[in-house]
Design an enzyme around this catalytic site. Structure first.
Site, PDB file in Angstrom:
ATOM      1  N   LYS A 154     -56.832  66.034  47.249  1.00 17.31           N
ATOM      2  CA  LYS A 154     -56.604  65.050  46.342  1.00 17.31           C
ATOM      3  C   LYS A 154     -55.796  63.840  46.982  1.00 17.31           C
ATOM      4  O   LYS A 154     -54.683  64.511  47.499  1.00 17.31           O
ATOM      5  CB  LYS A 154     -56.215  65.103  44.853  1.00 17.31           C
ATOM      6  CG  LYS A 154     -55.687  63.973  44.155  1.00 17.31           C
ATOM      7  CD  LYS A 154     -55.495  64.328  42.502  1.00 17.31           C
ATOM      8  CE  LYS A 154     -55.161  63.044  42.015  1.00 17.31           C
ATOM      9  NZ  LYS A 154     -54.717  63.673  40.471  1.00 17.31           N
ATOM     10  N   ASP A 193     -53.417  60.639  47.185  1.00 20.96           N
ATOM     11  CA  ASP A 193     -52.737  59.557  46.357  1.00 20.96           C
ATOM     12  C   ASP A 193     -52.416  58.575  47.309  1.00 20.96           C
ATOM     13  O   ASP A 193     -52.757  58.381  48.345  1.00 20.96           O
ATOM     14  CB  ASP A 193     -51.686  60.279  45.630  1.00 20.96           C
ATOM     15  CG  ASP A 193     -51.462  59.790  44.170  1.00 20.96           C
ATOM     16  OD1 ASP A 193     -52.121  58.816  43.948  1.00 20.96           O
ATOM     17  OD2 ASP A 193     -51.094  60.448  43.278  1.00 20.96           O
ATOM     18  N   ASP A 212     -53.544  55.964  35.623  1.00 21.57           N
ATOM     19  CA  ASP A 212     -53.568  57.196  35.094  1.00 21.57           C
ATOM     20  C   ASP A 212     -54.031  57.198  33.557  1.00 21.57           C
ATOM     21  O   ASP A 212     -53.552  56.562  32.841  1.00 21.57           O
ATOM     22  CB  ASP A 212     -52.221  57.855  34.967  1.00 21.57           C
ATOM     23  CG  ASP A 212     -51.843  58.276  36.591  1.00 21.57           C
ATOM     24  OD1 ASP A 212     -52.557  57.716  37.457  1.00 21.57           O
ATOM     25  OD2 ASP A 212     -50.982  58.978  36.788  1.00 21.57           O
TER      26      ASP A 212
END
Ligand code: GAL
Length: 376
Positions: free
Chosen positions: A124, A126, A182
């Site tokens: 993942k 970011d 988020d």
């Protein structure tokens, strides 16, 4: 091919934030097997941010936090693999991760070597603390670095939907891409994020899927992103069923070592998972509600086996009857065909419905059906 279907798994962030360690991760791997989640298709176990030391070693390599992971990360990866699961980790395209740990900017190729050495199967990636440069370039750079290792690694791009990520995520080799900010454990957040992506779904297809963010189902306000008591079971059902209809990756965010029975039942719902994992990955047709309740979601999806999924999502805090008039999907009343419908939650067969199909949907809840086209 990686991500032929929307990737499924578990991620540490929503519940544990920085409170991660070797034992919790290994216990979670055990729980993925014992609860049946692994066998239901949840194959990736991913450690999110806050896993490393604050400094790189003398060779510029990342180092796993010595207290949280005393045996190093390969040990954890090997354990996760021994359970028949795949192992995921987290890094960031900027100078620091979002929680302030060392980022990969300028270290992409070394970090990819580190991750391949650990034996990860998913990264993942970011987007905090980066210099001003197109996101696309930084994401492609890490994608190339991962390819250079020769290891097959699913690339999960997380830039929160910036720079119209859906237009280039597939081109940079990402297998899933976060299209939203988020998620939080509130119904309002579930609604806002999902509704923001309804028009972007045509870019979601085998090989690369729109990731509306990790699941909050089963959090009930606990963990990092919880508020008060979180959501109700009906709202989690709305959330999970919607993520399934929209083909979002399904990354569980609750503590699976202590799931409620309702949560377990929901996350293991075979029919919803089958819709999410449908071989052909066709986005739904959205039909506007004809009763003025404009925030309702009515969708109709073609499935690979020749059947269809029909789903009604009622975001309002009162019950409502929702309807799919067949003319809205091109089925004229005179054509002599209708749908044989079955409720996927109760298994109940509702018979053949002509001209339109309607159902009562409780407040902030959903109903999902399988339908077959039949001659009347
Ligand atoms: C955010 C990301 C979250 C989580 C967090 C870690 O940017 O969207 O999913 O990974 O960073 O710090």
């Amino acid at each position: 091919m990686l991500a032929h279907k929307p990737p499924m798994g578990w991620n540490s962030w929503n519940t544990f934030t920085k409170n991660i360690d070797e034992k919790m991760i290994m216990d979670t791997a055990d729980a993925m097997v014992e609860t049946g989640l692994r066998d239901a298709g949840y194959e990736y176990l991913t450690i999110d941010d806050c896993w490393s030391e604050m400094e790189r070693d003398g060779n510029g390599m990342l180092v796993a936090d010595r207290e949280k992971f005393p045996h190093g990360m390969k040990y954890v990866a090997d354990y996760v693999h021994s359970k028949g699961l795949k192992f995921g980790m987290y890094a960031c395209s900027g100078a620091k991760t979002c929680a302030g740990y060392p980022g990969s900017f300028g270290h992409e190729f070394k970090d990819a070597e580190y991750f391949a050495g650990v034996g990860i199967d998913l990264l993942k990636y970011d987007n905090c603390y980066h210099p001003s440069s197109p996101d696309m370039l930084r994401y492609n750079r890490m994608s190339l670095a991962l390819k250079a290792t020769g290891r097959e690694i699913l690339f999960s791009a997380c830039n929160w939907g910036r720079e119209s990520v859906w237009t280039w995520a597939r081109s940079v080799g990402a297998h899933m891409y976060r299209s939203t900010g988020d998620i939080t454990d509130k119904f309002e957040s579930i609604r806002r994020l999902s509704e923001s992506q309804l028009e972007n779904l045509p870019m979601s297809a085998p090989g690369c899927y729109n990731d509306i963010d990790m699941l909050v189902a089963g959090l009930y306000g606990k963990g990092n992103i919880g508020f008060g008591s979180g959501c109700t079971d009906a709202q989690y059902r709305y959330h999970f069923a919607l993520w399934c209809m929209l083909m979002s990756p399904l990354m569980i965010g609750c503590d699976i070592r202590n799931m409620s029975e309702e949560t377990k039942k929901l996350l293991l719902n075979k029919e919803l998972i089958a819709i999410n994992q449908d071989e052909e990955g066709r986005p739904p047709i959205f039909v506007s509600a004809n009763n003025g309740l404009k925030d309702s979601i009515i969708c109709f999806r073609h499935l690979a086996d020749g059947e269809f999924a029909i789903a009604f999502f009622n975001p309002y805090d009162r019950d409502q009857t929702m309807m799919l008039p067949y003319v809205e999907i091109g089925l004229d009343p005179l054509c002599g065909y209708g749908f044989r419908v079955r409720d996927i939650f109760t298994g109940e067969s509702l018979g053949v419905k002509r001209d339109y199909f309607e159902a009562k949907v409780p407040a902030t809840d959903c109903r999902v059906f399988r339908a077959k086209i039949v001659k009347i």
